[in-house]
Design an enzyme around this catalytic site. Structure first.
Site, PDB file in Angstrom:
ATOM      1  N   LYS A 426       3.645   2.335 -10.779  1.00 51.43           N
ATOM      2  CA  LYS A 426       2.640   2.156  -9.734  1.00 51.43           C
ATOM      3  C   LYS A 426       1.448   3.066  -9.987  1.00 51.43           C
ATOM      4  CE  LYS A 426       2.170   4.281  -5.614  1.00 51.43           C
ATOM      5  NZ  LYS A 426       2.470   4.821  -4.278  1.00 51.43           N
ATOM      6  N   TRP A 527       3.415  -2.346  -1.075  1.00 50.33           N
ATOM      7  CA  TRP A 527       3.049  -2.240   0.345  1.00 50.33           C
ATOM      8  C   TRP A 527       2.317  -0.944   0.704  1.00 50.33           C
ATOM      9  CZ3 TRP A 527       8.720  -2.736  -0.038  1.00 50.33           C
ATOM     10  CH2 TRP A 527       9.128  -4.057  -0.232  1.00 50.33           C
ATOM     11  N   HIS A 528       1.629  -0.362  -0.256  1.00 51.70           N
ATOM     12  CA  HIS A 528       0.938   0.899   0.014  1.00 51.70           C
ATOM     13  C   HIS A 528      -0.569   0.686   0.181  1.00 51.70           C
ATOM     14  CE1 HIS A 528       4.496   3.210  -2.036  1.00 51.70           C
ATOM     15  NE2 HIS A 528       4.824   2.609  -0.903  1.00 51.70           N
ATOM     16  N   TYR A 529      -0.956  -0.459   0.708  1.00 51.39           N
ATOM     17  CA  TYR A 529      -2.378  -0.752   0.913  1.00 51.39           C
ATOM     18  C   TYR A 529      -2.956   0.173   1.991  1.00 51.39           C
ATOM     19  CZ  TYR A 529       0.163  -3.858   4.152  1.00 51.39           C
ATOM     20  OH  TYR A 529       1.041  -4.374   5.075  1.00 51.39           O
ATOM     21  N   HIS A 530      -4.247   0.424   1.910  1.00 51.61           N
ATOM     22  CA  HIS A 530      -4.901   1.376   2.792  1.00 51.61           C
ATOM     23  C   HIS A 530      -6.403   1.097   2.821  1.00 51.61           C
ATOM     24  CE1 HIS A 530      -4.545   2.956  -1.313  1.00 51.61           C
ATOM     25  NE2 HIS A 530      -5.738   3.495  -1.127  1.00 51.61           N
TER      26      HIS A 530
END
Length: 594
Positions: A426, A527-530
């Site tokens: 990632k 799922w680490h969108y920001h």
């Protein structure tokens, strides 16, 4: 059938993110959550003559209204309720009695549930990457892989937080819901392989973000039960907190008669479709606080009339404040995976070990397939571990008839086809950004989200470096006792991984020849969108108050320009506690006990 052949037919366990046309298993466990959390009620009770709300209706308002009972919203509400009346509005239900949410072995089922009552809501970015957003009390902590690791000290300094208060806020979370993982053989092999690949030193078990290889915390206990941010509500003041579930906020109510718009309250819809209004007290320090996440918070600002004027007018939304930056700067940490076939069934484990590199990438791993009594007879959908022959069929050609045929045949499949695990690579801080725009004016609908994965050349270079590192880890001597990977050439291993990665991006014939193409074509999300409510553009840098508006702030990952640490949930939960403490100390004095 060999493992390579099997994998060409069967998708592996981690990639159960999103599906089409699923019919998930349903289940609940016996747990008397109502006695522990008496302040949690269905949204429809807000208008009923219930004693739990009569006192607040008599006053006519709340000190704080928090929109979103997620990873940040729960600790924020718990903290503020120590001194003030708080209304927490959550569009989903509770996690406590849902076995598909509560147990590690059922991790994949909620993600394979497309129903309107699912704890996860499917969306696909315009890039073609399949994704999920939480729709349940506890937010992402109720549907994620459970890994707990703090942000780096440089992140804390960059966002301008008080390090002393940060170091008080993290342990408040950890004492309540964080555990030490069981560390099975697969994770030990990952640790040793990372060290063998030069990701040193070994830092042991720690919550801290340190270069090298480490084992982090988990919100799954030793029995495999998940402990979510919702459990942080147990320390709330029950006399001052009201939590409404199945309460879908439609928009924020503003008074626009003055020089600056002022938040007055919100309009929300209950589970029966009835609309309600909830109002703040008249004190200038009372606030509406958005904690709906990187998708929900910018979406709510736009629905409420704060955003680019031209975009709002196209949807006939009354403009409260013209701010071109709302929804801009959206970012997601792209992930690519290397599949490692195993010789025999291996105990399921999610993220426990991480390699924190100086290449700008993180390397993690998961393995095994959880097949519980609740899930074994269940159709888990197009992207679950039991996907079968549908993995090679283009998404638009995947029909309900094909799925039905698969379900009939699935029961006869040998368990060996589910063996294996993943090495996950990632990007730490992607430079590529996109945007979020409204698709409709219905808050239950997903907005249009673009992340522009690998549009910045530096991101692509780091991905190539990360994939090379993940390949070295996968081919390490420490995996030889567990897997057949030593028998695979680089091209064969990449080919397996190409088959295992599912998105809506067309494949290219040189996926296994060009690592750049491999990165582009096999990108998925973790799922680490920001982003979307950036500091200095949408909110102020200290208090996260919305610029140009009174009595409105944002407390969640939408304000981040980078995802904190290897996995953000620890810092997002800490942020809820931290900001709640800051608000209390400002209102009550620096020496106020929190």
């Amino acid at each position: 059938m060999g493992y390579v052949g099997a994998l060409r037919l069967f998708l592996p366990p981690l990639l159960c993110f999103i599906i089409f046309f699923s019919s998930p298993c349903q289940g609940s466990s016996v747990y008397d959550w109502e006695s522990r959390y008496p302040f949690i009620k269905r949204a429809s009770t807000f208008s009923a003559s219930s004693s739990s709300f009569s006192a607040y209706r008599a006053e006519g308002a709340f000190d704080y209204i928090i929109v979103g009972g997620g990873t940040a919203g729960c600790p924020l509400a718990s903290t503020l309720s120590q001194k003030f009346n708080v209304l927490l509005l959550e569009r989903g239900g509770v996690p406590f009695t849902n076995v598909n949410v509560s147990f590690l072995e059922n991790f994949h089922i909620t993600l394979a549930d497309l129903s309107e009552t699912s704890a996860s809501q499917f969306f696909s970015s315009t890039d073609g990457v399949l994704n999920s957003r939480a729709r349940i009390l506890g937010g992402g902590s109720s549907i994620n892989a459970g890994f707990y690791s703090r942000a780096s000290r440089s992140f804390i300094r960059n966002v301008g937080w008080d390090e002393k208060l940060v170091n008080e806020s993290y342990p408040w979370i950890e004492k309540q819901i964080v555990h030490r993982p069981d560390f099975p053989p697969w994770q030990r092999a990952v640790r040793d392989s990372l060290l063998d690949a030069g990701i040193t030193p070994y830092n042991g078990f720690t919550y801290d973000h340190i270069y090298g290889t480490k084992v982090g915390g988990t919100i799954f206990d030793r029995f495999g039960r998940r402990h979510t941010a919702a459990e942080l509500l147990a320390t709330a003041n029950p006399r001052k907190l009201s939590v409404l579930i199945y309460a879908t906020v439609q928009k924020i109510i503003f008074d626009t008669s003055g020089n600056r718009p002022k938040a007055l309250g919100v309009i929300f819809k209950d589970e029966k479709g009835k609309l309600h209004q909830a109002f703040l007290k008249k004190e200038p320090q009372s606030e509406v606080i958005l904690s709906s996440g990187a998708i929900g918070s910018p979406q709510m600002l736009l629905l409420s009339g704060i955003g680019p004027k031209a975009d709002l007018e196209k949807l006939n939304i009354s403009v409260v404040l013209d701010n071109e930056h709302v929804g801009k700067g959206m970012s997601d940490n792209p992930m690519n995976t290397i599949f490692v076939p195993t010789i025999k069934p291996i105990k399921q484990s999610l993220i426990q070990t991480v390699g924190i590199t100086k290449l700008g990438v993180y390397v993690e791993a998961s393995c095994g397939y959880g097949q519980s009594q609740d899930s074994i007879h269940c159709h888990h959908g197009i992207m679950s571990a039991e996907i079968g022959q549908l993995s090679t069929i283009p998404p638009k050609q995947r029909t309900k008839e094909m799925i039905a045929e698969y379900v009939r045949n699935k029961r006869n499949l040998p368990k060996e086809v589910f063996h294996g695990g993943f090495i996950l690579e990632k990007l730490a801080n992607p430079l590529s950004t996109g945007d979020l725009r409204l698709n409709t004016t219905n808050p239950s609908d997903n907005p249009l989200v673009t992340f522009n994965y690998f549009s910045h050349p530096q991101d692509l270079k780091r991905c190539v470096d990360g994939v090379r590192l993940a390949m070295r880890v996968a081919q390490s001597k420490y995996f030889r006792e567990l897997s057949t990977v030593s028998e695979e050439t680089r091209e064969e291993l990449l080919n397996i991984s190409v088959k295992a990665s599912v998105n809506l991006i067309p494949r290219n014939p040189n996926d296994t020849e060009s690592l750049e193409q491999f990165c582009r074509d096999t990108v998925i999300t973790i799922w680490h969108y920001h982003g979307g409510c950036h500091v200095g553009k949408v909110v102020d840098p200290v208090e996260r108050k919305v610029l140009g508006v009174e009595r409105l702030r944002v407390v969640d990952g939408s304000t981040f320009s980078e995802s904190p640490g290897t996995n953000p949930q620890a810092t997002v939960m800490m942020m809820g506690r931290y900001m709640g403490s800051k608000i209390l100390r400002k209102r009550l004095g620096a020496g106020a006990e929190v």
